[in-house]
Design an enzyme around this catalytic site. Structure first.
Site, PDB file in Angstrom:
ATOM      1  N   ASP A  51       0.829  -1.209   0.000  1.00 11.11           N
ATOM      2  CA  ASP A  51       0.000   0.000   0.000  1.00 11.11           C
ATOM      3  C   ASP A  51       0.858   1.251   0.000  1.00 11.11           C
ATOM      4  O   ASP A  51       0.510   2.253  -0.633  1.00 11.11           O
ATOM      5  CB  ASP A  51      -0.967   0.009   1.182  1.00 11.11           C
ATOM      6  CG  ASP A  51      -0.298  -0.152   2.535  1.00 11.11           C
ATOM      7  OD1 ASP A  51       0.771  -0.796   2.612  1.00 11.11           O
ATOM      8  OD2 ASP A  51      -0.843   0.363   3.535  1.00 11.11           O
ATOM      9  N   GLY A 143       0.785  -7.910  13.992  1.00  8.13           N
ATOM     10  CA  GLY A 143       0.582  -7.797  12.553  1.00  8.13           C
ATOM     11  C   GLY A 143      -0.880  -7.727  12.158  1.00  8.13           C
ATOM     12  O   GLY A 143      -1.210  -7.874  10.981  1.00  8.13           O
ATOM     13  N   ASP A 190      -4.458  -0.111   6.565  1.00  6.05           N
ATOM     14  CA  ASP A 190      -5.002  -0.513   7.858  1.00  6.05           C
ATOM     15  C   ASP A 190      -6.169   0.380   8.273  1.00  6.05           C
ATOM     16  O   ASP A 190      -7.212  -0.102   8.721  1.00  6.05           O
ATOM     17  CB  ASP A 190      -3.910  -0.453   8.926  1.00  6.05           C
ATOM     18  CG  ASP A 190      -2.728  -1.338   8.598  1.00  6.05           C
ATOM     19  OD1 ASP A 190      -2.858  -2.192   7.699  1.00  6.05           O
ATOM     20  OD2 ASP A 190      -1.673  -1.185   9.241  1.00  6.05           O
ATOM     21  N   ASN A 233       6.462  -4.162  17.476  1.00  8.76           N
ATOM     22  CA  ASN A 233       5.901  -2.820  17.531  1.00  8.76           C
ATOM     23  C   ASN A 233       6.515  -2.001  16.412  1.00  8.76           C
ATOM     24  O   ASN A 233       7.698  -1.686  16.435  1.00  8.76           O
ATOM     25  CB  ASN A 233       6.184  -2.182  18.900  1.00  8.76           C
ATOM     26  CG  ASN A 233       5.498  -0.839  19.071  1.00  8.76           C
ATOM     27  OD1 ASN A 233       5.325  -0.087  18.113  1.00  8.76           O
ATOM     28  ND2 ASN A 233       5.107  -0.539  20.298  1.00  8.76           N
TER      29      ASN A 233
END
Length: 324
Positions: A51, A143, A190, A233
């Protein structure tokens, strides 16, 4: 698909999780929540981590989510608590500038990313005071976009608490941008699926402009996501941003090799569009122009005809400045 996030009336007593969250909110703040906000995690079925190169992705939302109980307070503060005892409480006066520490990415800094995004979008000089208790069922740093879901949930509830209104697409774009305050150079997948997801479908998400198309899932299909329990993270290390920066540098090199003006080109899809090339032709171009061995900082600067300072300020992220 409705353009704005839906507002639903839910019977608290019939939902054990909401009932428990309400009780914890009342115990913490001495009043009942005014409303609840929710944002799901996601899994990507095809095209992981493309993306940020401008290419389409195919994610779907999960049942696991971030849920927040919220009230508007008259204290002039943003007060945050978490049902997970490992995450400490936090509060900040609404009169102060929101500061997000990239060097110490605590859970509440992700929350503040969403707050800051809405504040800047509407030019709010003084935010409404908010009391929030957050509950998450997405395994952290696994994830599955727990951090992005937290940013989205925060942006959504900040918008509502301050009596503002935005479409799902606008919210997704704002939250994708504002998560970069904590240092993650994400591409927007996301946040897009967290807002645009619908039951029973995955979404083909395309960018520039952001749009989503239903991809119907097989009737009765069940997707099982296995958690290996190894945590990563994204904001606490440079691993994620290194890939973003590598693709950014490759974009510049490919553009220059084909006589394009690399200024303004930051994503591989932009080079493909400018060249009117197929994916197969892009693969050939990559093999012709780029070598498989690692590039040194000096070699990158030489190929792109830029200074080391320009490399740092124009191409590298804050946490990828110190590589060789």
């Amino acid at each position: 698909m409705a353009s704005n996030p839906p507002k639903l009336k839910i019977e608290i007593t019939s939902n054990e999780r909401l009932k428990t969250l309400k009780e914890k909110f009342e115990a913490r703040f001495g009043e009942s929540p005014l409303f609840y906000a929710c944002a799901p995690g996601r899994v990507n079925l095809i095209g992981e981590h493309i993306d940020y190169c401008g290419y389409s992705v195919l994610p779907m939302a999960l049942e696991q989510n971030i849920l927040a109980a919220v009230s508007v307070n008259s204290l002039g503060t943003i007060q945050l608590a978490n049902t997970n005892p490992q995450y400490q409480d936090f509060k900040v006066p609404c009169s102060e500038e929101i500061v997000i520490d990239r060097e110490d990415p605590k859970w509440y800094y992700y929350f503040l990313c969403g707050v800051k995004g809405i504040q800047e979008k509407f030019g709010i000089t003084r935010l409404a005071g908010m009391s929030c208790v957050v509950d998450g069922t997405i395994p952290p740093s696994s994830g599955l976009s727990s951090s992005s879901a937290l940013v989205c949930c925060s942006g959504l509830l900040t918008m509502e608490a301050n009596h503002k209104s935005l479409s799902k697409v606008a919210l997704a774009e704002i939250c994708a941008k504002s998560e970069r305050y904590i240092g993650t150079e994400g591409g927007g997948m996301d946040q897009s699926i967290s807002f645009l997801a619908e039951k029973g479908t995955a979404k083909l998400i395309e960018f520039q402009p952001l749009r989503a198309t239903d991809v119907k899932l097989p009737e009765g299909a069940v997707f099982v996501i296995s958690n290996c329990c190894v945590e990563m993270n994204k904001a606490a290390s440079s691993h994620y941003n290194i890939r973003v920066v590598e693709c950014r540098i490759a974009t510049k090199m490919l553009a220059q090799a084909r006589g394009l003006d690399p200024r303004g080109l930051l994503k591989l899809s932009q080079v493909q569009t400018e060249l009117k090339a197929s994916l197969e032709e892009m693969l050939v171009l990559v093999d012709e122009v780029l070598h498989p061995e690692s590039y040194s900082r000096e070699e990158i600067c030489k190929v792109l005809d830029i200074t080391s300072e320009q490399l740092c300020t124009e191409l590298l992220s804050a946490n990828t400045q110190h590589g060789g």
